[in-house]
Design a protein around this motif. Sequence first.
Motif, PDB file in Angstrom:
ATOM      1  N   GLU A 250      22.678  11.467  -8.314  1.00 30.38           N
ATOM      2  CA  GLU A 250      23.820  10.554  -8.259  1.00 30.38           C
ATOM      3  C   GLU A 250      24.301  10.297  -6.831  1.00 30.38           C
ATOM      4  N   ASN A 251      23.851  11.101  -5.869  1.00 28.57           N
ATOM      5  CA  ASN A 251      24.240  10.922  -4.466  1.00 28.57           C
ATOM      6  C   ASN A 251      23.269  10.032  -3.689  1.00 28.57           C
ATOM      7  N   ILE A 252      22.217   9.581  -4.327  1.00 32.92           N
ATOM      8  CA  ILE A 252      21.209   8.778  -3.640  1.00 32.92           C
ATOM      9  C   ILE A 252      21.574   7.297  -3.773  1.00 32.92           C
ATOM     10  N   SER A 253      21.606   6.586  -2.640  1.00 33.70           N
ATOM     11  CA  SER A 253      21.884   5.150  -2.692  1.00 33.70           C
ATOM     12  C   SER A 253      20.663   4.326  -2.290  1.00 33.70           C
ATOM     13  N   LYS A 254      19.735   4.945  -1.555  1.00 36.43           N
ATOM     14  CA  LYS A 254      18.517   4.259  -1.117  1.00 36.43           C
ATOM     15  C   LYS A 254      17.361   5.259  -1.103  1.00 36.43           C
ATOM     16  N   LEU A 255      16.158   4.751  -1.328  1.00 38.63           N
ATOM     17  CA  LEU A 255      14.953   5.577  -1.235  1.00 38.63           C
ATOM     18  C   LEU A 255      13.945   4.898  -0.320  1.00 38.63           C
ATOM     19  N   PRO A 256      13.347   5.663   0.603  1.00 43.07           N
ATOM     20  CA  PRO A 256      12.325   5.086   1.471  1.00 43.07           C
ATOM     21  C   PRO A 256      10.945   5.152   0.801  1.00 43.07           C
ATOM     22  N   PHE A 257      10.152   4.120   1.012  1.00 42.30           N
ATOM     23  CA  PHE A 257       8.782   4.070   0.501  1.00 42.30           C
ATOM     24  C   PHE A 257       7.858   3.677   1.632  1.00 42.30           C
ATOM     25  N   GLN A 258       6.650   4.214   1.609  1.00 41.43           N
ATOM     26  CA  GLN A 258       5.632   3.789   2.559  1.00 41.43           C
ATOM     27  C   GLN A 258       4.281   3.820   1.850  1.00 41.43           C
ATOM     28  N   ILE A 259       3.515   2.770   2.067  1.00 43.95           N
ATOM     29  CA  ILE A 259       2.171   2.696   1.494  1.00 43.95           C
ATOM     30  C   ILE A 259       1.186   2.407   2.614  1.00 43.95           C
ATOM     31  N   GLN A 260       0.039   3.061   2.547  1.00 43.13           N
ATOM     32  CA  GLN A 260      -1.051   2.792   3.479  1.00 43.13           C
ATOM     33  C   GLN A 260      -2.190   2.177   2.680  1.00 43.13           C
ATOM     34  N   ILE A 261      -2.631   1.020   3.106  1.00 43.68           N
ATOM     35  CA  ILE A 261      -3.718   0.317   2.428  1.00 43.68           C
ATOM     36  C   ILE A 261      -4.902   0.272   3.383  1.00 43.68           C
ATOM     37  N   ARG A 262      -6.007   0.871   2.985  1.00 47.80           N
ATOM     38  CA  ARG A 262      -7.224   0.840   3.787  1.00 47.80           C
ATOM     39  C   ARG A 262      -8.207  -0.117   3.129  1.00 47.80           C
ATOM     40  N   PHE A 263      -8.823  -0.977   3.939  1.00 47.77           N
ATOM     41  CA  PHE A 263      -9.753  -1.956   3.386  1.00 47.77           C
ATOM     42  C   PHE A 263     -10.801  -2.312   4.425  1.00 47.77           C
ATOM     43  N   THR A 264     -11.881  -2.936   3.968  1.00 52.26           N
ATOM     44  CA  THR A 264     -12.970  -3.378   4.826  1.00 52.26           C
ATOM     45  C   THR A 264     -13.049  -4.895   4.775  1.00 52.26           C
ATOM     46  N   MET A 265     -13.069  -5.500   5.951  1.00 53.80           N
ATOM     47  CA  MET A 265     -13.179  -6.959   6.056  1.00 53.80           C
ATOM     48  C   MET A 265     -14.606  -7.376   5.705  1.00 53.80           C
ATOM     49  N   THR A 266     -14.820  -8.641   5.465  1.00 54.31           N
ATOM     50  CA  THR A 266     -16.149  -9.142   5.111  1.00 54.31           C
ATOM     51  C   THR A 266     -17.156  -8.921   6.234  1.00 54.31           C
ATOM     52  N   ASP A 267     -16.685  -8.802   7.495  1.00 53.26           N
ATOM     53  CA  ASP A 267     -17.604  -8.551   8.607  1.00 53.26           C
ATOM     54  C   ASP A 267     -17.867  -7.062   8.837  1.00 53.26           C
ATOM     55  N   GLY A 268     -17.325  -6.195   7.941  1.00 50.91           N
ATOM     56  CA  GLY A 268     -17.549  -4.760   8.034  1.00 50.91           C
ATOM     57  C   GLY A 268     -16.476  -4.005   8.809  1.00 50.91           C
ATOM     58  N   THR A 269     -15.566  -4.713   9.421  1.00 51.90           N
ATOM     59  CA  THR A 269     -14.486  -4.073  10.169  1.00 51.90           C
ATOM     60  C   THR A 269     -13.547  -3.360   9.198  1.00 51.90           C
ATOM     61  N   ARG A 270     -13.247  -2.096   9.501  1.00 50.59           N
ATOM     62  CA  ARG A 270     -12.326  -1.327   8.661  1.00 50.59           C
ATOM     63  C   ARG A 270     -10.912  -1.476   9.202  1.00 50.59           C
ATOM     64  N   ARG A 271      -9.967  -1.703   8.307  1.00 43.22           N
ATOM     65  CA  ARG A 271      -8.577  -1.931   8.690  1.00 43.22           C
ATOM     66  C   ARG A 271      -7.660  -1.046   7.852  1.00 43.22           C
ATOM     67  N   MET A 272      -6.443  -0.852   8.383  1.00 41.89           N
ATOM     68  CA  MET A 272      -5.408  -0.163   7.632  1.00 41.89           C
ATOM     69  C   MET A 272      -4.097  -0.916   7.851  1.00 41.89           C
ATOM     70  N   ARG A 273      -3.385  -1.148   6.772  1.00 37.87           N
ATOM     71  CA  ARG A 273      -2.076  -1.787   6.852  1.00 37.87           C
ATOM     72  C   ARG A 273      -1.043  -0.814   6.297  1.00 37.87           C
ATOM     73  N   ILE A 274       0.051  -0.674   6.995  1.00 40.55           N
ATOM     74  CA  ILE A 274       1.123   0.215   6.559  1.00 40.55           C
ATOM     75  C   ILE A 274       2.362  -0.634   6.294  1.00 40.55           C
ATOM     76  N   ILE A 275       2.922  -0.475   5.103  1.00 39.65           N
ATOM     77  CA  ILE A 275       4.117  -1.203   4.720  1.00 39.65           C
ATOM     78  C   ILE A 275       5.212  -0.172   4.424  1.00 39.65           C
ATOM     79  N   SER A 276       6.340  -0.316   5.094  1.00 38.53           N
ATOM     80  CA  SER A 276       7.482   0.586   4.893  1.00 38.53           C
ATOM     81  C   SER A 276       8.670  -0.230   4.424  1.00 38.53           C
ATOM     82  N   GLN A 277       9.361   0.286   3.422  1.00 33.09           N
ATOM     83  CA  GLN A 277      10.564  -0.372   2.909  1.00 33.09           C
ATOM     84  C   GLN A 277      11.536   0.680   2.406  1.00 33.09           C
ATOM     85  N   THR A 278      12.780   0.311   2.345  1.00 30.91           N
ATOM     86  CA  THR A 278      13.811   1.119   1.703  1.00 30.91           C
ATOM     87  C   THR A 278      14.354   0.301   0.544  1.00 30.91           C
TER      88      THR A 278
END
Length: 75
Positions: free
Chosen positions: A18-46
């Motif tokens: 009952e004391n919580i008003s916000k929660l932080p979230f973070q996701i890491q998405i790892r993927f490979t581009m069509t040219d073989g390049t590996r990438r990571m995207r990080i999305i953070s939100q509250t």
Amino acid sequence: AKEFSFEFSVDADRVKAENISKLPFQIQIRFTMTDGTRRMRIISQTKDVTQNKFEVEKSADVEVLGLNLVHQSAT
């Protein structure tokens, strides 16, 4: 667009829900581009937390909730 869902819980021994008003979230998405390049995207939100059932039901994405239920039932 691809939908996904996850669940979490708050450790009641460490935090009073009952004391919580916000929660932080973070996701890491790892993927490979069509040219073989590996990438990571990080999305953070509250996200705001509510104890109001009406607010939750009004903003819920029923399709994503249904998908989550199907995945839980399969495991």
